[in-house]
Motif scaffolding. Structure first.
Motif, PDB file in Angstrom:
ATOM      1  N   THR A 152      57.558   3.694  96.478  1.00 18.61           N
ATOM      2  CA  THR A 152      56.607   2.622  96.803  1.00 18.61           C
ATOM      3  C   THR A 152      55.907   2.127  95.554  1.00 18.61           C
ATOM      4  OG1 THR A 152      56.285   3.552  99.023  1.00 18.61           O
ATOM      5  CG2 THR A 152      54.602   2.031  98.216  1.00 18.61           C
ATOM      6  N   ALA A 153      55.534   3.034  94.661  1.00 16.12           N
ATOM      7  CA  ALA A 153      54.867   2.636  93.419  1.00 16.12           C
ATOM      8  C   ALA A 153      55.757   1.750  92.558  1.00 16.12           C
ATOM      9  CB  ALA A 153      54.443   3.875  92.636  1.00 16.12           C
ATOM     10  N   LEU A 154      57.067   1.932  92.649  1.00  9.83           N
ATOM     11  CA  LEU A 154      58.003   1.114  91.885  1.00  9.83           C
ATOM     12  C   LEU A 154      58.385  -0.170  92.620  1.00  9.83           C
ATOM     13  CD1 LEU A 154      60.422   3.867  90.499  1.00  9.83           C
ATOM     14  CD2 LEU A 154      58.772   2.510  89.187  1.00  9.83           C
ATOM     15  N   GLY A 155      57.838  -0.373  93.818  1.00 11.65           N
ATOM     16  CA  GLY A 155      58.154  -1.564  94.588  1.00 11.65           C
ATOM     17  C   GLY A 155      59.513  -1.515  95.253  1.00 11.65           C
ATOM     18  N   ILE A 156      60.017  -0.311  95.476  1.00 15.17           N
ATOM     19  CA  ILE A 156      61.345  -0.151  96.083  1.00 15.17           C
ATOM     20  C   ILE A 156      61.183   0.084  97.576  1.00 15.17           C
ATOM     21  CG2 ILE A 156      63.400   1.321  96.145  1.00 15.17           C
ATOM     22  CD1 ILE A 156      62.912   1.729  93.096  1.00 15.17           C
ATOM     23  N   ARG A 157      61.897  -0.690  98.345  1.00 20.65           N
ATOM     24  CA  ARG A 157      61.749  -0.709  99.797  1.00 20.65           C
ATOM     25  C   ARG A 157      62.300   0.560 100.430  1.00 20.65           C
ATOM     26  NH1 ARG A 157      60.620  -1.719 104.670  1.00 20.65           N
ATOM     27  NH2 ARG A 157      61.430  -3.517 105.865  1.00 20.65           N
ATOM     28  N   THR A 158      61.455   1.214 101.211  1.00 19.46           N
ATOM     29  CA  THR A 158      61.828   2.353 102.032  1.00 19.46           C
ATOM     30  C   THR A 158      60.994   2.239 103.297  1.00 19.46           C
ATOM     31  OG1 THR A 158      62.201   4.767 101.971  1.00 19.46           O
ATOM     32  CG2 THR A 158      60.142   3.958 101.022  1.00 19.46           C
ATOM     33  N   PRO A 159      61.410   2.759 104.439  1.00 18.82           N
ATOM     34  CA  PRO A 159      60.663   2.508 105.673  1.00 18.82           C
ATOM     35  C   PRO A 159      59.185   2.872 105.558  1.00 18.82           C
ATOM     36  CG  PRO A 159      62.780   3.466 106.195  1.00 18.82           C
ATOM     37  CD  PRO A 159      62.656   3.537 104.706  1.00 18.82           C
ATOM     38  N   ARG A 160      58.330   1.998 106.093  1.00 19.16           N
ATOM     39  CA  ARG A 160      56.889   2.214 106.065  1.00 19.16           C
ATOM     40  C   ARG A 160      56.502   3.368 106.989  1.00 19.16           C
ATOM     41  NH1 ARG A 160      57.527  -3.343 105.879  1.00 19.16           N
ATOM     42  NH2 ARG A 160      57.498  -3.496 108.163  1.00 19.16           N
ATOM     43  N   ILE A 161      55.494   4.127 106.572  1.00 20.86           N
ATOM     44  CA  ILE A 161      55.042   5.295 107.326  1.00 20.86           C
ATOM     45  C   ILE A 161      53.936   4.901 108.295  1.00 20.86           C
ATOM     46  CG2 ILE A 161      53.947   7.562 107.175  1.00 20.86           C
ATOM     47  CD1 ILE A 161      55.209   7.884 104.411  1.00 20.86           C
ATOM     48  N   HIS A 162      54.111   5.231 109.582  1.00 23.55           N
ATOM     49  CA  HIS A 162      53.059   5.068 110.587  1.00 23.55           C
ATOM     50  C   HIS A 162      52.210   6.334 110.702  1.00 23.55           C
ATOM     51  CE1 HIS A 162      54.716   1.279 111.907  1.00 23.55           C
ATOM     52  NE2 HIS A 162      55.852   1.826 112.302  1.00 23.55           N
ATOM     53  N   LEU A 163      52.867   7.487 110.587  1.00 28.33           N
ATOM     54  CA  LEU A 163      52.168   8.768 110.748  1.00 28.33           C
ATOM     55  C   LEU A 163      52.925   9.832 109.977  1.00 28.33           C
ATOM     56  CD1 LEU A 163      50.095  10.644 112.372  1.00 28.33           C
ATOM     57  CD2 LEU A 163      52.000  11.017 113.965  1.00 28.33           C
ATOM     58  N   ALA A 164      52.197  10.685 109.267  1.00 30.17           N
ATOM     59  CA  ALA A 164      52.768  11.881 108.653  1.00 30.17           C
ATOM     60  C   ALA A 164      51.886  13.056 109.064  1.00 30.17           C
ATOM     61  CB  ALA A 164      52.823  11.745 107.137  1.00 30.17           C
ATOM     62  N   ASP A 165      52.453  13.992 109.798  1.00 29.18           N
ATOM     63  CA  ASP A 165      51.647  15.079 110.356  1.00 29.18           C
ATOM     64  C   ASP A 165      52.313  16.421 110.099  1.00 29.18           C
ATOM     65  OD1 ASP A 165      49.414  16.040 112.224  1.00 29.18           O
ATOM     66  OD2 ASP A 165      51.222  16.888 113.135  1.00 29.18           O
ATOM     67  N   ARG A 166      51.595  17.280 109.393  1.00 25.12           N
ATOM     68  CA  ARG A 166      52.075  18.640 109.141  1.00 25.12           C
ATOM     69  C   ARG A 166      51.202  19.668 109.859  1.00 25.12           C
ATOM     70  NH1 ARG A 166      51.131  16.509 104.339  1.00 25.12           N
ATOM     71  NH2 ARG A 166      53.134  17.077 103.390  1.00 25.12           N
ATOM     72  N   ILE A 188      66.043   1.920 101.348  1.00 20.72           N
ATOM     73  CA  ILE A 188      66.620   3.214 101.012  1.00 20.72           C
ATOM     74  C   ILE A 188      66.033   4.303 101.913  1.00 20.72           C
ATOM     75  CG2 ILE A 188      66.836   4.952  99.182  1.00 20.72           C
ATOM     76  CD1 ILE A 188      66.806   2.665  97.162  1.00 20.72           C
ATOM     77  N   ILE A 189      66.910   5.155 102.455  1.00 19.77           N
ATOM     78  CA  ILE A 189      66.473   6.243 103.340  1.00 19.77           C
ATOM     79  C   ILE A 189      67.028   7.573 102.832  1.00 19.77           C
ATOM     80  CG2 ILE A 189      66.261   4.723 105.340  1.00 19.77           C
ATOM     81  CD1 ILE A 189      68.956   5.928 106.352  1.00 19.77           C
ATOM     82  N   ASP A 190      66.705   8.648 103.573  1.00 21.79           N
ATOM     83  CA  ASP A 190      67.102  10.020 103.188  1.00 21.79           C
ATOM     84  C   ASP A 190      66.700  10.300 101.749  1.00 21.79           C
ATOM     85  OD1 ASP A 190      68.016  10.711 105.663  1.00 21.79           O
ATOM     86  OD2 ASP A 190      70.110  10.274 105.243  1.00 21.79           O
ATOM     87  N   ILE A 191      65.412  10.168 101.486  1.00 17.55           N
ATOM     88  CA  ILE A 191      64.895  10.155 100.122  1.00 17.55           C
ATOM     89  C   ILE A 191      64.387  11.509  99.643  1.00 17.55           C
ATOM     90  CG2 ILE A 191      64.303   7.701 100.256  1.00 17.55           C
ATOM     91  CD1 ILE A 191      61.394   8.528 100.821  1.00 17.55           C
ATOM     92  N   GLU A 192      64.476  12.549 100.487  1.00 16.22           N
ATOM     93  CA  GLU A 192      63.855  13.819 100.124  1.00 16.22           C
ATOM     94  C   GLU A 192      64.420  14.445  98.852  1.00 16.22           C
ATOM     95  OE1 GLU A 192      63.957  14.036 104.738  1.00 16.22           O
ATOM     96  OE2 GLU A 192      64.744  12.744 103.147  1.00 16.22           O
TER      97      GLU A 192
END
Length: 332
Positions: A89-103, A241-245
């Motif tokens: 995101t900091a580089l302006g590269i499109r990846t799906p937007r996050i609605h919720l991240a819960d651990r 871009i997906i599967d970014i882990e």
């Protein structure tokens, strides 16, 4: 997992007044569960679920899959996902937007992320169906890769590890990959009898290729497994871009080796943005290492209950032939 299990997750991510109509498991994930959440108005979101029940990979005795000091330890988990998302995101590269991240595991007995659902299909499908229409997202992907590969890190390793100020195991990318290639070769030979008797020749080939690589201390931001199936296309025709882990700082040649393997005839269209200064010795060595990885990895996955066994066996066959092609004719 069922619709009932996702009701609270959907409300927390998308709004208390939203009603969840259905949940569909999306085919493809091997380390996490991927589910489409369908709301009452037919709008959708995607949930990533990380827990042991969603991971098809068998545990390897004597290893710690959560030890991110190994650049090639399992690229799975919410921490790796969030760190990778921040960098892209900091580089302006499109990846799906996050609605919720819960651990917290308040909503599910798992870590969960709810994301924008990019419904335009994969770049892989578009390349098959309409190569002309795929030209624009392919060109935009090349620009994104140029931005990623131009972004440098102080050390090699997963971005979450580097962000924490820690260092990976190993002295260099090439040393890590040599050790990994030899381990992959031994594992593959233990599972596929066709490699027995040829493993010494293959080991000699791997060591010979590694010996030609000159030292380097500059590391680029790479995806690591960027095939056209890991790129979605949004409504505006932009690649997502997906599967970014697995995002990490590493040799850019490792990325290009995988890109060449997966994009095939379309590789030149995305290579121009960041392939000008590739080291041919690294490319040759990394190609051999990658083929061995893509033999050992699928065979290891098939030790478990992964359902799409024919696809994994197809990957093994292709890469077995490619690895053996590195041997002199008499040895092969």
């Amino acid at each position: 997992m069922t619709r009932e299990q996702f009701v609270d997750v959907a409300r927390a991510a998308l709004g208390e007044r939203r009603s969840l109509a259905a949940v569909e498991r999306i085919r493809g994930g091997t380390k996490k569960g991927v589910y489409r959440l369908v709301l009452e108005d037919a709008s959708t979101a995607v949930a990533y679920v990380w827990n042991d029940a969603e991971n098809y990979w068998p545990t390897t005795p004597g290893t710690d899959s959560d030890d991110h000091r190994d650049p090639f330890s399992a690229a799975t988990g919410i921490d790796l996902f969030e760190a990778a998302h921040r960098h892209l995101t900091a580089l302006g590269i499109r990846t799906p937007r996050i609605h919720l991240a819960d651990r917290s595991r308040t909503y599910l007995p798992a870590d969960v992320v709810v994301l924008e659902d990019v419904t335009g299909g994969s770049l892989e499908a578009l390349l098959r169906a309409d190569p002309a229409a795929a030209a624009r997202p392919l060109a935009r992907l090349a620009e994104a890769l140029g931005a990623m590969h131009g972004h440098r890190g102080p050390r090699f390793g997963k971005v979450a590890l580097i962000d924490a100020g820690r260092a990976s195991h190993g002295e260099s990318c090439e040393q890590v990959l040599l050790e990994r290639a030899l381990t992959d070769l031994a594992e593959a030979a233990s599972r596929d009898t066709r490699l027995r008797g040829r493993d010494r020749d293959l080991e000699a080939a791997v060591r010979g290729l590694a010996a030609t690589v000159q030292p380097r201390t500059e590391y680029a931001l790479i995806h690591g497994e960027l095939g056209p199936d890991h790129v979605l296309v949004d409504a505006a025709g932009e690649p997502v871009i997906i599967d970014i882990e697995g995002l990490m700082f590493f040799d850019v040649e490792w990325e290009h080796t995988f890109l060449h393997l997966r994009f095939g005839e379309h590789y030149p269209a995305i290579a121009a943005a960041s392939a000008a200064d590739l080291d041919p010795q690294r490319i040759a060595f990394y190609a051999m290492a990658m083929h061995l990885s893509l033999i050992a990895g699928p065979l290891r996955l098939l030790d478990g209950d992964f359902p799409d066994r024919d696809a994994m066996l197809g990957i093994v066959e292709h890469n077995l032939a490619a690895a053996l092609a590195f041997l002199p004719r008499a040895a092969a």
